[in-house]
Scaffold this active site. Structure first.
Site, mmCIF file in Angstrom:
data_model
loop_
_atom_site.group_PDB
_atom_site.id
_atom_site.type_symbol
_atom_site.label_atom_id
_atom_site.label_comp_id
_atom_site.label_asym_id
_atom_site.label_seq_id
_atom_site.Cartn_x
_atom_site.Cartn_y
_atom_site.Cartn_z
ATOM 1 C CG ASP A 61 -1.822 1.240 1.274
ATOM 2 O OD1 ASP A 61 -2.430 1.566 0.242
ATOM 3 O OD2 ASP A 61 -1.911 1.897 2.337
ATOM 4 C CB SER A 62 0.222 4.794 -0.700
ATOM 5 O OG SER A 62 -0.984 4.908 0.045
ATOM 6 C CE1 TYR A 111 2.416 5.686 -3.636
ATOM 7 C CE2 TYR A 111 1.382 3.794 -4.692
ATOM 8 C CZ TYR A 111 2.492 4.386 -4.138
ATOM 9 O OH TYR A 111 3.674 3.700 -4.085
ATOM 10 N N GLY A 112 -3.498 8.726 -4.045
ATOM 11 C CA GLY A 112 -4.844 8.969 -4.571
ATOM 12 C C GLY A 112 -5.057 10.307 -5.241
ATOM 13 C CB CYS A 157 -3.184 0.462 -2.529
ATOM 14 S SG CYS A 157 -3.288 2.171 -3.083
ATOM 15 C CG ASN A 158 -9.591 0.475 -2.821
ATOM 16 O OD1 ASN A 158 -10.449 -0.280 -3.237
ATOM 17 N ND2 ASN A 158 -9.248 0.507 -1.539
ATOM 18 C CD GLU A 174 -0.251 6.877 6.180
ATOM 19 O OE1 GLU A 174 0.850 6.902 6.759
ATOM 20 O OE2 GLU A 174 -0.680 5.890 5.560
ATOM 21 C CB CYS A 210 -9.567 4.676 0.314
ATOM 22 S SG CYS A 210 -7.924 5.126 0.929
ATOM 23 C CB THR A 211 -6.759 -0.121 2.062
ATOM 24 O OG1 THR A 211 -5.655 0.636 1.547
ATOM 25 C CG2 THR A 211 -7.233 -1.120 1.025
ATOM 26 C CG HIS A 212 -5.104 5.108 4.202
ATOM 27 N ND1 HIS A 212 -4.557 4.617 3.045
ATOM 28 C CD2 HIS A 212 -4.062 5.547 4.958
ATOM 29 C CE1 HIS A 212 -3.234 4.767 3.090
ATOM 30 N NE2 HIS A 212 -2.915 5.321 4.238
HETATM 31 N N1 DGL Z 1 -4.862 3.266 0.669
HETATM 32 C C1 DGL Z 1 -4.911 3.683 -0.658
HETATM 33 C C2 DGL Z 1 -6.180 3.316 -1.389
HETATM 34 O O1 DGL Z 1 -6.793 2.328 -1.051
HETATM 35 C C3 DGL Z 1 -4.328 4.982 -1.104
HETATM 36 C C4 DGL Z 1 -4.349 6.165 -0.242
HETATM 37 C C5 DGL Z 1 -3.472 7.230 -0.866
HETATM 38 O O2 DGL Z 1 -2.258 7.011 -0.870
HETATM 39 O O3 DGL Z 1 -4.012 8.231 -1.366
HETATM 40 O O4 DGL Z 1 -6.556 3.943 -2.336
#
Ligand code: DGL
Length: 283
Positions: free
Chosen positions: A10-11, A42-43, A73-74, A152, A184-186
């Site tokens: 993941d990011s 990343y998003g 990570c989506n 985070e 989003c996995t966060h």
């Molecule tokens: N956890 C990530 C996702 O599922 C990305 C979050 C990010 O880095 O913006 O999209």
């Protein structure tokens, strides 16, 4: 049997929401987790950038001899899953199709909300996958980029999280959704806050369980399950800020993170630091 580890990427710490389910379904497996904390988020980035970052991280995991890769990570799944499947000799699993499947199973009224990063929402991948499963479903998507930073920081249950969730999700109830995908996995780190804002009538769905089930099914079919006795090991690599990852990660996993190393990026390749800032030299 295949005793090689499973690579999870993941990011940042978001993929831990998937890792937690993986550990619970596959307790005997060894896992290597990579969090690209130097380049998060990343998003908010373009598809091409996320794809490049993703391949650099997956290359690092493949170098470590994993038997399967989970893109936890989506945003990375939306940008790079199909090409990753062609690029690597090991099987690659993403989180979007499992998330879509979980949502379609849960929804009774056929109205599903998807919250995710801008990259994921704009990719249209959730919409596509949900409609492939049931073309009558109505979908509303909403990008909630600030949730990533809040997670985070480990502030999932804070006032800041609540106010931010209210601002993003105020209108989503107007669509009468009965299911909301945490795309989003966060976001599962803010689960209780999001639940408070959307109310009891909306079921929250995260792809973590369905993804883990899919991987387990694959390993079983291939006779690749690690059936050696004893609990599997956990090794973590991050590209920056070991201390923050460790502290927020431990709280979320409710486990001590023992083996964690910082890796640095040079000309598209991640390498372990020579001094390998690690808390346990036996890792
Ligand atoms: N956890 C990530 C996702 O599922 C990305 C979050 C990010 O880095 O913006 O999209």
């Amino acid at each position: 049997m295949n005793t090689k580890p499973i690579g999870v990427f993941d990011s940042g710490i978001g993929g831990l929401t998937v890792l937690k389910e993986l550990i619970s379904l596959l307790p005997n497996e060894d896992f290597i987790y990579f969090g690209d904390t130097a380049r998060i988020p990343y998003g908010t980035r373009s598809k091409e950038t996320v794809k490049r970052y993703t391949f650099e991280c997956l290359d690092f995991l493949v170098e470590r001899g994993v038997k399967a890769l989970v893109i936890a990570c989506n945003s990375a799944t939306a940008s790079a899953l199909e090409e990753a499947k062609e690029r690597y000799d090991v099987p690659v699993f993403g989180v979007i199709e499992p998330g879509a499947r979980a949502a379609v199973k849960v929804s009774k009224n056929g109205k599903i909300g998807v919250i995710a990063t801008r990259r994921t929402i704009n990719s249209g991948e959730y919409q596509k996958k949900i409609l492939m499963l049931d073309s009558n479903i109505e979908i509303v998507g909403k990008a909630c980029p600030l949730f990533v930073q809040i997670a985070e920081e480990g502030w999932g249950d804070s006032d800041v999280a609540y106010l931010t969730a209210k601002k993003y999700l105020m209108d989503i109830k107007d669509y009468e959704i009965d299911t909301l995908v945490l795309g989003c996995t966060h976001y599962p780190i803010l689960r209780y806050t999001i639940e408070k804002v959307v109310g009891d009538g909306v079921r929250l769905v995260s792809p973590a369980f369905e993804t883990s089930k899919q991987l387990k099914g694959y390993l079983k079919d291939e006779e690749w399950l690690n059936e050696q006795k004893g609990l599997g090991s956990l090794n973590f690599f991050v590209s920056d800020d070991v201390e923050n990852f460790k502290s927020v990660g431990q709280t979320f996993l409710q486990k001590t993170i023992e083996c964690i190393k910082e890796v640095h990026h040079n000309k598209g390749i991640f390498q372990e630091l020579d001094s390998g800032r690690t808390t346990d030299e036996t890792c």
